[in-house]
Design an enzyme around this catalytic site. Structure first.
Site, PDB file in Angstrom:
ATOM      1  N   LYS A  29       1.094  -1.039   0.262  1.00  0.00           N
ATOM      2  CA  LYS A  29       0.294   0.080  -0.164  1.00  0.00           C
ATOM      3  C   LYS A  29       1.036   1.332   0.055  1.00  0.00           C
ATOM      4  CE  LYS A  29      -2.307   1.327   3.820  1.00  0.00           C
ATOM      5  NZ  LYS A  29      -1.416   2.620   4.128  1.00  0.00           N
ATOM      6  N   ARG A 102      -4.631  10.366   4.196  1.00  0.00           N
ATOM      7  CA  ARG A 102      -3.391  10.616   4.545  1.00  0.00           C
ATOM      8  C   ARG A 102      -2.087  10.754   3.549  1.00  0.00           C
ATOM      9  NH1 ARG A 102      -0.682  14.598   8.626  1.00  0.00           N
ATOM     10  NH2 ARG A 102       1.804  13.895   8.352  1.00  0.00           N
ATOM     11  N   ARG A 131      -1.436  13.450  13.996  1.00  0.00           N
ATOM     12  CA  ARG A 131      -0.846  13.336  12.636  1.00  0.00           C
ATOM     13  C   ARG A 131      -0.336  15.079  12.235  1.00  0.00           C
ATOM     14  NH1 ARG A 131      -2.737   8.340   9.191  1.00  0.00           N
ATOM     15  NH2 ARG A 131      -0.306   8.421   8.517  1.00  0.00           N
TER      16      ARG A 131
HETATM   17  N1  EPU Z   1       5.111  13.801  12.376  1.00  0.00           N
HETATM   18  C1  EPU Z   1       5.760  15.563  12.785  1.00  0.00           C
HETATM   19  N2  EPU Z   1       5.257  16.395  11.772  1.00  0.00           N
HETATM   20  C2  EPU Z   1       5.185  16.331  10.579  1.00  0.00           C
HETATM   21  C3  EPU Z   1       4.795  14.511   9.958  1.00  0.00           C
HETATM   22  C4  EPU Z   1       4.670  14.306  10.550  1.00  0.00           C
HETATM   23  O1  EPU Z   1       5.469  15.332  13.913  1.00  0.00           O
HETATM   24  O2  EPU Z   1       5.312  16.858   9.068  1.00  0.00           O
HETATM   25  C5  EPU Z   1       5.438  12.712  13.205  1.00  0.00           C
HETATM   26  C6  EPU Z   1       4.401  11.841  12.977  1.00  0.00           C
HETATM   27  O3  EPU Z   1       3.687  12.684  14.278  1.00  0.00           O
HETATM   28  C7  EPU Z   1       4.402  10.769  14.143  1.00  0.00           C
HETATM   29  C8  EPU Z   1       6.122  10.782  13.439  1.00  0.00           C
HETATM   30  O4  EPU Z   1       6.831  11.175  12.382  1.00  0.00           O
HETATM   31  O5  EPU Z   1       4.856  10.631  15.113  1.00  0.00           O
HETATM   32  C9  EPU Z   1       6.139   9.788  12.090  1.00  0.00           C
HETATM   33  O6  EPU Z   1       5.425   9.425  11.110  1.00  0.00           O
HETATM   34  P1  EPU Z   1       5.650   9.737   9.230  1.00  0.00           P
HETATM   35  O7  EPU Z   1       5.128  10.881   8.889  1.00  0.00           O
HETATM   36  O8  EPU Z   1       6.643   8.516   9.572  1.00  0.00           O
HETATM   37  O9  EPU Z   1       4.025   9.049   9.064  1.00  0.00           O
HETATM   38  P2  EPU Z   1       3.494   8.676   7.763  1.00  0.00           P
HETATM   39  O10 EPU Z   1       4.044   8.793   6.760  1.00  0.00           O
HETATM   40  O11 EPU Z   1       2.395  10.045   8.040  1.00  0.00           O
HETATM   41  C10 EPU Z   1       4.156   6.642   6.797  1.00  0.00           C
HETATM   42  C11 EPU Z   1       2.625   5.239   6.548  1.00  0.00           C
HETATM   43  C12 EPU Z   1       1.581   4.878   7.997  1.00  0.00           C
HETATM   44  C13 EPU Z   1       2.859   4.154   8.832  1.00  0.00           C
HETATM   45  C14 EPU Z   1       3.905   6.006   9.119  1.00  0.00           C
HETATM   46  C15 EPU Z   1       5.089   4.496   9.883  1.00  0.00           C
HETATM   47  C16 EPU Z   1       2.751   5.809   3.982  1.00  0.00           C
HETATM   48  C17 EPU Z   1       0.824   6.457   3.658  1.00  0.00           C
HETATM   49  N3  EPU Z   1       1.240   5.865   5.386  1.00  0.00           N
HETATM   50  O12 EPU Z   1       2.660   6.820   7.615  1.00  0.00           O
HETATM   51  O13 EPU Z   1       0.605   3.549   7.227  1.00  0.00           O
HETATM   52  O14 EPU Z   1       1.951   4.463  10.470  1.00  0.00           O
HETATM   53  O15 EPU Z   1       4.311   5.622   8.609  1.00  0.00           O
HETATM   54  O16 EPU Z   1       5.619   3.916   8.844  1.00  0.00           O
HETATM   55  O17 EPU Z   1       2.998   5.445   3.845  1.00  0.00           O
HETATM   56  C18 EPU Z   1      -0.952   2.448   7.889  1.00  0.00           C
HETATM   57  O18 EPU Z   1      -0.395   1.932   6.971  1.00  0.00           O
HETATM   58  O19 EPU Z   1      -1.862   1.744   8.473  1.00  0.00           O
HETATM   59  C19 EPU Z   1      -0.219   3.384   8.070  1.00  0.00           C
HETATM   60  C20 EPU Z   1      -0.936   4.706   8.983  1.00  0.00           C
END
Ligand code: EPU
Length: 434
Positions: A29, A102, A131
């Site tokens: 995904k 997201r 988030r």
């Molecule tokens: N964060 C910030 N500021 C930002 C962005 C993120 O503080 O501007 C923080 C978040 O709050 C969190 C940490 O950084 O504490 C990590 O979040 P990350 O940005 O890595 O998450 P994401 O990129 O939004 C992706 C996956 C998620 C997965 C996370 C962590 C995608 C589309 N989504 O999300 O997938 O949980 O990385 O590995 O790649 C899932 O598949 O169920 C899912 C939620």
């Protein structure tokens, strides 16, 4: 797409380990959604293969169609052609869709780099705690863009294009790393990204872009340097989506919990190291065939419980937060006290309350920590998916419970697992979609 009213009805195995057979891993995904966004980097067309047929992919493809892209779909494949020009007034992400997913945020870099402006709402997605998008906003400012905010939307503009610069990510973020790799390919000069996420999907994206002519160094490390090249030629290349390590991991946990012997095929065992180590520590038997891309798993001997352990989520290559809830179901079947430390998200433990109603003994100590005492037999219960992975955890709990479990809100499960009911039935799970 899921109608939103469907539910899963599961007749549980009441602790019997009777599932058997092979289950194939589909495309990832999280690789698929960034690959779709990458289409805006190509002047001709981008072909995606091994594309999972899941709701998040449908939503992401619909988002790019609303931006004027043409898409030719065939089973597990899509060919995307984006418009040469989009008037600045039309580079708005569809508000309703972007609020549901997201991953829509991944479109910002390519749109901004290619067309000079983008308007979008605060992106939605699974409810797993706060988030924020601060890393994205400050990163684009560093690359020379300006940001205008209203109550409902953000507009980022860089009418003369983005300019390469150094960005240090305060938090390690998967989609921020991906977004700025995509943006930097279209920026002028060099961009240096520091404290990058190391998830294999990021390396897969980077390697594909390099094959198509991008100049990227340091892939697979925490410092990635990109020299902007402008739009790339995609015609000669196909982006093959990686096997979904979270899907494979979910099936392996199911196999340990309820399998006589389950083999997960078409996976990449090298991406599953942390989970495989935790499964073995908990007492499951795990056999990896790296060349054949399979992992076979079975639970402890009949009558024996799993061993308790302390589970700490961590950025890759640590234990993935996306498998924390599924693994917690296994820990309810471990003899003694286990601890969970969720270090990435602050709202990803609430599902434990539903597991308690099913008979588990868990306690949420604070937004990041919980304790699980086991082993406890589980009983069927009506559950409501709050997000994709918690929904999957309820499904696993329903499979091992005694009696009937009904899971509502399965649109969340369909976001990330393709036809999971049909595929699990082939292993012997009694699950129906109604
Ligand atoms: N964060 C910030 N500021 C930002 C962005 C993120 O503080 O501007 C923080 C978040 O709050 C969190 C940490 O950084 O504490 C990590 O979040 P990350 O940005 O890595 O998450 P994401 O990129 O939004 C992706 C996956 C998620 C997965 C996370 C962590 C995608 C589309 N989504 O999300 O997938 O949980 O990385 O590995 O790649 C899932 O598949 O169920 C899912 C939620």
């Amino acid at each position: 797409m899921n109608s939103g009213r469907e539910k899963f009805v599961i007749q549980g195995l009441a602790g019997q380990r009777s599932l058997n057979g092979e289950i194939k891993t589909n495309g990832s995904k999280n690789d698929a959604v960034q690959a779709i966004a990458a289409a805006f980097l190509f002047r001709d067309r981008l072909t995606l293969t091994n594309l999972p047929e899941i709701d998040d992919v449908d939503k992401m493809l619909t988002l790019v169609v609303r931006l004027g892209a043409r898409i030719k779909r065939s089973p597990h494949q899509a060919v995307i052609t984006v418009p040469e020009q989009i008037p600045t007034s039309r580079t708005n992400l569809d508000m309703e869709l972007a609020q549901k997913i997201r991953a829509s945020i991944l479109l910002l870099g390519p749109l901004l780099g290619r067309y000079g402006t983008v308007t979008f709402p605060h992106p939605g997605g699974c409810v797993i705690g706060e988030r924020p998008i601060d890393l994205f906003l400050s990163g684009f400012q560093t690359l020379g863009a300006t940001i205008t905010e209203t109550d409902q939307t953000y507009t980022i503009a860089a009418p003369r294009g983005l300019t390469g610069a150094e960005i240090f990510f305060r938090n390690i973020s998967v989609t921020a790393t991906e977004t700025f790799i995509l943006a930097a390919v279209l920026a002028r000069g060099q961009t240096v990204l520091k404290n990058c996420a190391l998830e294999p999907e990021i390396e897969n994206l980077g390697r594909f872009l390099v094959a198509a002519g991008a100049k990227i160094d340091g892939l697979g490390t925490s410092i990635v340097k990109i020299d902007g090249t402008g739009p790339l030629a995609g015609e000669a290349h196909q982006y093959r989506i990686l096997p979904d390590r979270i899907e494979a991991g979910s099936f392996l946990i199911l196999g340990a919990l309820a399998g006589q012997k389950i083999t997960v095929t078409d996976c990449e065992p090298a991406h599953l190291e942390s989970l495989l180590q935790h499964l073995a520590l908990a007492g499951a038997t795990v056999a990896v065939k790296q060349n054949e891309k399979t992992v076979t798993v079975s639970g402890p001997r009949r009558g024996e419980a799993f061993h308790p352990l302390n589970l700490k989520t961590h950025e890759y290559p640590g234990f993935p937060t996306d498998l924390q809830a599924p693994f917690a179901v296994l820990l309810t079947q471990a003899a003694g006290l286990s601890a969970i430390f969720e270090t990435i998200f602050s709202g990803r433990l609430l599902y434990l309350e539903t597991l308690n109603r099913m008979g588990a003994q868990t306690k949420i100590l604070n937004p990041h920590e919980a304790a699980i005492d086991g082993p406890t037999p589980l009983k069927g219960w009506p559950a409501e998916s709050p997000d994709l992975r918690a929904g999957l955890a309820y499904l696993l709990a329903g499979v091992i419970a005694a009696g009937e479990t009904v899971i509502h809100n399965i649109c969340y499960i369909d976001r990330g697992y393709e036809r999971i009911d049909q595929r699990l039935r082939a292993l012997g799970v009694n699950i129906e979609r109604r």
